[in-house]
Design an enzyme around this catalytic site. Structure first.
Site, PDB file in Angstrom:
ATOM      1  CE1 TYR A 181      -0.923   0.628  -6.053  1.00  0.00           C
ATOM      2  CE2 TYR A 181       0.188   0.794  -8.185  1.00  0.00           C
ATOM      3  CZ  TYR A 181      -0.465   1.395  -7.106  1.00  0.00           C
ATOM      4  OH  TYR A 181      -0.666   2.753  -7.105  1.00  0.00           O
ATOM      5  CB  CYS A 182      -4.808  -4.514  -5.112  1.00  0.00           C
ATOM      6  SG  CYS A 182      -4.369  -6.116  -4.405  1.00  0.00           S
ATOM      7  CD1 TRP A 183      -4.516  -3.533   2.097  1.00  0.00           C
ATOM      8  CD2 TRP A 183      -3.127  -1.859   1.638  1.00  0.00           C
ATOM      9  NE1 TRP A 183      -3.924  -3.158   3.272  1.00  0.00           N
ATOM     10  CE2 TRP A 183      -3.056  -2.126   3.018  1.00  0.00           C
ATOM     11  CE3 TRP A 183      -2.318  -0.849   1.118  1.00  0.00           C
ATOM     12  CZ2 TRP A 183      -2.227  -1.424   3.899  1.00  0.00           C
ATOM     13  CZ3 TRP A 183      -1.483  -0.138   1.979  1.00  0.00           C
ATOM     14  CH2 TRP A 183      -1.449  -0.430   3.349  1.00  0.00           C
TER      15      TRP A 183
END
Length: 368
Positions: free
Chosen positions: A108-110
């Site tokens: 995941y990222c933001w």
């Protein structure tokens, strides 16, 4: 060479990744490690517990790209991002292979956007199977924010300092009860002495993540045992809705003798560094007064633990009485557990829980 280049450029993330929902994430993370693609400062501020950090853009690179995005638009910013991170592609791949040798990860990222997409593509090129979280950390954080603000059944363990509330919580858990140990999650015991010997406290946001991780596993049909706390635990601030729920919930006010309380506190604090204990006393100087502060410091230096603990309990007992006034009198159940074994204390608490439940059930039907 022409064949390998052609294969390189026609490769797409879909060949090695699967986009997953938050619901799918809960079960998959039992099987696969979690990777956070955000920068190191974003990760340090808060993250999904158990996740490891491998930034696709580090802090300085993210700042450069972010500035360009605002000033010149997404295309220029994207090209700059690839220019900055491109030379590190092979290093990122090698690091990921070392950390995750099995080659399957949740990523995941933001917001589940470009950073996680690029890292997914990059790792897919070296054989990884990637489960990418739709909506990224923002989706997870929205969930945890809401989870810690839900209304739920709670029973609050109260009592003056030294009645062994934390120990009783642990014993209740061993007996199959649902508990939420806020002090363990906050890395703080809730007093001037609360941080001694413990790791640094998490951020407020990360604390809420940890709370939510515990609460989501609880059965809402049954109450959660929780220790009575003020709104602040060290530098952690409890969510307003959660703290108000704590104040409105039934509270069991445990009573024990002063000697029992001093003995219990001594077990926890006698072996701690004297300089840390003295520093904690000095932080209370304005409330203790000069004379009592000097007496407490002298007793710590002399190893006379029962004396300085008894001295400070004068202050802490007054603070508890003040705090108790925040709770509704008809919600307070006083229990005298003096001289009883831990096993007997737990048995009495469980019987009191049943009485509280029966009373609540009766009042609900009477209102209907």
């Amino acid at each position: 060479m022409k064949i390998s280049l052609r294969l390189f450029f026609i490769f797409t993330p879909e060949m090695a990744e699967q986009l997953i929902s938050l619901e799918e994430f809960w079960s998959l993370r039992e099987r696969y490690p979690v990777l956070d693609a955000r920068s190191e400062s974003e990760f340090a501020q808060s993250h999904i517990p158990s996740a490891q950090n491998l930034p696709i853009l580090n802090d300085s690179e993210r700042k450069i790209v972010g500035t360009l995005y605002k000033e010149k638009g997404s295309e220029v910013a994207t090209m700059k991002g690839f220019e900055l991170v491109g030379p590190r592609f092979h290093e990122i791949q090698k690091t990921a292979k070392r950390i995750f040798p099995d080659g399957e990860i949740i990523l995941y990222c933001w917001r589940g956007g470009m950073r996680s997409q690029i890292l997914s593509w990059l790792l897919g090129m070296v054989g990884f199977k990637v489960y990418r979280l739709k909506g990224g950390y923002k989706t997870y954080r929205t969930y945890t924010f809401d989870e810690v603000r839900k209304t739920r059944k709670m029973i609050v363990l109260g009592g003056k300092t030294g009645v062994a509330k934390t120990l009783l919580l642990q014993k209740l858990m061993e007996n199959g009860e649902q508990i939420l140990d806020l002090e363990a999650l906050a890395n703080h015991k809730g007093s001037s002495f609360g941080s001694i010997g413990l790791p640094p406290q998490p951020s407020v946001e990360q604390f809420e993540n940890l709370m939510a991780e515990n609460l989501r596993l609880c059965d809402t049909s049954f109450p959660i045992w929780i220790e009575n706390e003020s709104r602040k635990i060290g530098r952690i601030i409890l969510p307003d809705q959660f703290y108000l729920l704590l104040l409105k919930s039934p509270l069991i006010d445990i009573r024990k003798s002063l000697d029992e309380r001093v003995a219990h506190i001594t077990q926890d604090y006698a072996l701690l560094p004297k300089e840390d204990l003295i520093a904690a006393v000095i932080r209370l100087k304005k409330r203790l007064g000069g004379l009592r502060t000097q007496e407490a410091i002298a007793d710590i230096q002399a190893g006379n633990h029962s004396a300085w603990i008894s001295n400070l309990l004068i202050y802490y007992d007054k603070a508890y009485e003040f705090d108790l006034e925040r709770h509704k009198a008809d919600k307070i159940h006083t229990l005298d557990l003096e001289g009883k074994s831990i096993a007997v204390q737990v048995d009495i608490l469980l019987k009191t829980k049943d009485q509280i439940h029966a009373k609540s059930h009766h009042e609900t039907h009477r209102m209907e």
